[in-house]
Design an enzyme around this catalytic site. Structure first.
Site: not given
Ligand code: PXP
Length: 245
Positions: A9, A11-12, A20, A45, A47, A51-52, A72, A102-103, A153, A193-194, A215-216
């Site tokens: 992912n 996004d970040h 910026r 994602h 959104r 935002r990103h 997403e 985040t979600t 998921e 996630h996480g 992602g993060h």
């Molecule tokens: N899966 C889904 C459905 C999510 O919404 C996210 C966060 O955007 C992720 C995976 C990835 O999560 P993380 O950024 O915490 O790794």
């Protein structure tokens, strides 16, 4: 054991750019680097508040086509329209609240089944494979099956965020049982996630899970070792978790 894929992912990467209002860093460039290092798909994602990731990022990513794209998105008419126009290979439906960082949890599929079923059908008609992001709750599994979505998921945020080992172990047992039930019900099982280098192993070892979306932690690690290094480290940790089972 089924093979395990890594979806990155990005996004970040866009979060840093948007901070910026600069043209860099580019999430598409990061996606290409991730795929070249061995990742299997890219998640973005889009959104509602943009935002990103921006609409043009999704378009450029699909045009660059380094790998299958998983879009997403929230269950809104605007997003369904965008998905049907852009036609990514996958869509993952998630809940979305404007104020959240985040979600924050899974989609309540059971509580809005007619609407989810209709959206799944519209996306399937556009040739898109749908995944539903849900908490590991058997009521949600029943609804996922009834929705007709081929994938789900599992939200691993609770497992990842709990403060101590015992609580993580308890949540892990719930996730593993849910994955087994979902697989038996004929739904392809993803998780995310996480997840990070420290907690990914046990989840990677769940035999029914065939894709992790991360992602993060990956983007954070990429700041230190580059995107290719971060992806390779994660693939090694995933494979170690898979083999340890
Ligand atoms: N899966 C889904 C459905 C999510 O919404 C996210 C966060 O955007 C992720 C995976 C990835 O999560 P993380 O950024 O915490 O790794």
């Amino acid at each position: 054991m089924l093979p395990l894929r890594l979806g990155v992912n990005v996004d970040h990467v866009a979060t840093v750019r948007q901070a910026r209002g600069a043209p860099y860093p580019d999430p598409v460039e990061a996606a290409i680097a991730a795929i070249e290092a061995g990742a299997h798909s890219i998640t973005v994602h889009l959104r509602e508040d943009r935002r990103h990731i921006q609409d043009h990022d999704v378009q450029r990513l699909l045009a660059a086509n380094p790998a299958p794209v998983n879009l997403e998105m929230a269950v809104t008419d605007e997003m369904v329209g965008i998905a049907c126009r852009f036609k990514p290979r996958y869509v993952c439906l998630v809940p979305e609240k404007r104020q959240e960082r985040t979600t924050e949890g899974g989609l309540d599929v059971a509580g809005q089944l007619p609407r989810i079923r209709e959206v799944c059908q519209r996306l399937a008609d556009a040739g898109i494979e749908v995944s539903l992001f849900v908490d590991p709750d058997l009521r949600q599994l029943e609804a996922c099956v009834a929705s007709g979505a081929p994938h789900l998921e599992i939200h691993t945020g609770t497992y990842a965020d709990v403060a101590n080992f015992e609580a993580a172990a308890r949540e892990f047992v719930v996730i593993a049982g849910f994955a087994e039930a979902a697989h038996k019900a004929g739904v392809e099982v993803h998780a995310g996630h996480g997840l990070n280098l420290h907690n990914v192993g046990p989840v990677a070892g769940i035999p029914e899970v065939v894709e992790l979306n991360i992602g993060h932690s990956l983007v954070s690690r990429a700041l230190m070792v580059g995107m290719a290094g971060a992806v390779r480290e994660m693939l090694v940790a995933m494979q170690a978790g898979r083999r340890a089972r």
